[in-house]
Design an enzyme around this catalytic site. Sequence first.
Site, PDB file in Angstrom:
ATOM      1  N   ASN A   9       1.358  -0.942  -0.330  1.00 17.88           N
ATOM      2  CA  ASN A   9       0.246  -0.028  -0.357  1.00 17.88           C
ATOM      3  C   ASN A   9       1.219   0.946   0.083  1.00 17.88           C
ATOM      4  O   ASN A   9       1.392   1.749   0.946  1.00 17.88           O
ATOM      5  CB  ASN A   9      -0.681  -0.063   1.260  1.00 17.88           C
ATOM      6  CG  ASN A   9      -1.901   1.149   1.657  1.00 17.88           C
ATOM      7  OD1 ASN A   9      -1.947   2.104   0.935  1.00 17.88           O
ATOM      8  ND2 ASN A   9      -2.460   1.556   2.375  1.00 17.88           N
ATOM      9  N   LYS A  11      -0.032   4.497  -0.239  1.00 15.68           N
ATOM     10  CA  LYS A  11      -0.406   5.533   0.149  1.00 15.68           C
ATOM     11  C   LYS A  11      -0.161   6.881  -0.202  1.00 15.68           C
ATOM     12  O   LYS A  11      -0.101   6.619  -1.816  1.00 15.68           O
ATOM     13  CB  LYS A  11       0.156   5.756   1.126  1.00 15.68           C
ATOM     14  CG  LYS A  11      -0.175   4.131   2.055  1.00 15.68           C
ATOM     15  CD  LYS A  11       0.313   4.548   4.269  1.00 15.68           C
ATOM     16  CE  LYS A  11      -0.371   3.193   4.989  1.00 15.68           C
ATOM     17  NZ  LYS A  11       0.052   3.480   5.916  1.00 15.68           N
ATOM     18  N   HIS A  96      -9.525   1.024   4.921  1.00 13.71           N
ATOM     19  CA  HIS A  96      -8.081   1.148   5.746  1.00 13.71           C
ATOM     20  C   HIS A  96      -8.121   2.399   6.906  1.00 13.71           C
ATOM     21  O   HIS A  96      -9.391   3.539   6.909  1.00 13.71           O
ATOM     22  CB  HIS A  96      -6.953   1.913   4.615  1.00 13.71           C
ATOM     23  CG  HIS A  96      -5.461   1.832   5.546  1.00 13.71           C
ATOM     24  ND1 HIS A  96      -5.299   2.983   6.317  1.00 13.71           N
ATOM     25  CD2 HIS A  96      -5.101   1.144   5.294  1.00 13.71           C
ATOM     26  CE1 HIS A  96      -4.308   3.035   6.622  1.00 13.71           C
ATOM     27  NE2 HIS A  96      -3.647   1.403   5.620  1.00 13.71           N
ATOM     28  N   GLU A  98      -6.453   4.784   8.283  1.00 13.20           N
ATOM     29  CA  GLU A  98      -6.454   6.120   7.823  1.00 13.20           C
ATOM     30  C   GLU A  98      -8.303   6.557   6.611  1.00 13.20           C
ATOM     31  O   GLU A  98      -8.087   8.103   7.235  1.00 13.20           O
ATOM     32  CB  GLU A  98      -4.916   6.204   6.627  1.00 13.20           C
ATOM     33  CG  GLU A  98      -4.068   6.058   7.728  1.00 13.20           C
ATOM     34  CD  GLU A  98      -2.722   4.909   6.873  1.00 13.20           C
ATOM     35  OE1 GLU A  98      -2.744   5.958   5.700  1.00 13.20           O
ATOM     36  OE2 GLU A  98      -1.258   5.041   7.448  1.00 13.20           O
ATOM     37  N   GLU A 168      -5.059  -5.216  10.937  1.00 12.66           N
ATOM     38  CA  GLU A 168      -3.975  -3.798  10.673  1.00 12.66           C
ATOM     39  C   GLU A 168      -3.996  -2.977  11.762  1.00 12.66           C
ATOM     40  O   GLU A 168      -5.130  -2.296  12.307  1.00 12.66           O
ATOM     41  CB  GLU A 168      -3.872  -3.032   9.915  1.00 12.66           C
ATOM     42  CG  GLU A 168      -3.324  -3.176   8.539  1.00 12.66           C
ATOM     43  CD  GLU A 168      -3.110  -2.235   7.403  1.00 12.66           C
ATOM     44  OE1 GLU A 168      -1.806  -2.577   6.829  1.00 12.66           O
ATOM     45  OE2 GLU A 168      -4.358  -0.618   7.341  1.00 12.66           O
ATOM     46  N   GLY A 174       3.005   2.503  10.863  1.00 12.84           N
ATOM     47  CA  GLY A 174       3.672   3.772  10.894  1.00 12.84           C
ATOM     48  C   GLY A 174       4.673   3.571  12.339  1.00 12.84           C
ATOM     49  O   GLY A 174       5.192   4.791  12.147  1.00 12.84           O
ATOM     50  N   SER A 214       3.687  -2.388  10.102  1.00 17.22           N
ATOM     51  CA  SER A 214       5.229  -2.318  10.697  1.00 17.22           C
ATOM     52  C   SER A 214       5.872  -3.855  10.397  1.00 17.22           C
ATOM     53  O   SER A 214       6.729  -4.253  11.027  1.00 17.22           O
ATOM     54  CB  SER A 214       5.771  -2.382  12.034  1.00 17.22           C
ATOM     55  OG  SER A 214       5.472  -0.596  11.880  1.00 17.22           O
TER      56      SER A 214
HETATM   57  P1  13P Z   1       3.520   0.190   7.532  1.00  9.72           P
HETATM   58  O1  13P Z   1       3.888  -1.005   6.863  1.00  9.72           O
HETATM   59  O2  13P Z   1       4.381   1.763   7.520  1.00  9.72           O
HETATM   60  O3  13P Z   1       3.354   0.438   9.106  1.00  9.72           O
HETATM   61  O4  13P Z   1       1.673   0.411   7.115  1.00  9.72           O
HETATM   62  C1  13P Z   1       1.129  -0.900   7.345  1.00  9.72           C
HETATM   63  C2  13P Z   1      -0.271   0.220   6.518  1.00  9.72           C
HETATM   64  O5  13P Z   1      -1.056   0.979   7.028  1.00  9.72           O
HETATM   65  C3  13P Z   1      -0.945  -0.773   5.195  1.00  9.72           C
HETATM   66  O6  13P Z   1      -1.454  -0.294   4.811  1.00  9.72           O
END
Ligand code: 13P
Length: 256
Positions: A9, A11, A96, A98, A168, A174, A214
């Site tokens: 992803n 982003k 997601h 976010e 997640e 992150g 992560s």
């Molecule tokens: P990270 O791998 O940067 O922690 O992000 C995970 C994520 O949100 C994938 O959709």
Amino acid sequence: MRRYLVAGNWKMNMGPAAGCQLTAEVQDLLKGRALKGDVLVCPPYLTIPAVSEIAKGEPVLLGAQNCSDQEKGAYTGQVSVDMLKEAGVQYVIIAHSERREYQKETDDQFVAKINRIHQAGLKAIFCFGEVLGERKEGRAEEVVRQQLQGVLPKLEFANAYNTVLAYEPVWAIGTGETATPEQAQEIHAFTRGVVSELMGKEVADFMRILYGGSCKPGNARELIGLPDVDGGLIGGAALKAEDFVGIIDGAESGQN
Ligand code: 13P
């Protein structure tokens, strides 16, 4: 029994030029290898057509990070499932954390989007997971159940193959902090149990449940090797070809 899926992803990173370069590097590193699972990249909308020119499923599949819950028309700034399909997209990430947090998207919107994705013959990756406070209060399973129950029973066309789940934990996204293998396996097994209740045991047995948060080359084997973890949804580490392929290597060796 279940093929792993390692999905990047991206982003809001990677314009068309950088996205093409990254995809080409990933393809180069994977050249000539017969993989046991599936590899997917999900660029921002604007980058999809450029990446589509080179990601032709050999072995890199193409996904999107979102879609409209409407078919077409006067919805400024939105992109429809049909447009994504025309551009070569096969998977769409929905819900997601976010988007839950910043766009305040709701279960009803997730249902509408996933139904459109399935109707178009594409696959949905439905994300869910608790925030840190909920875990600390011992409510992780309760929250996960609520998020699954709010969406899965309302899907009109869902099956084990057109629907992928992605756990997640928001506190691991992150942050550099990952769920421990015990924490991940616990929630994944719990999730499969809820899917079994809601959609039947056979669907639960075949549906892929990814871990996200992560995930790195150093922990991919351990996480994706867990009995109920069927791959990863990768953020930061998907932006560097070596790291992304390192996670694919982990999945290859960890896949049970
Ligand atoms: P990270 O791998 O940067 O922690 O992000 C995970 C994520 O949100 C994938 O959709």
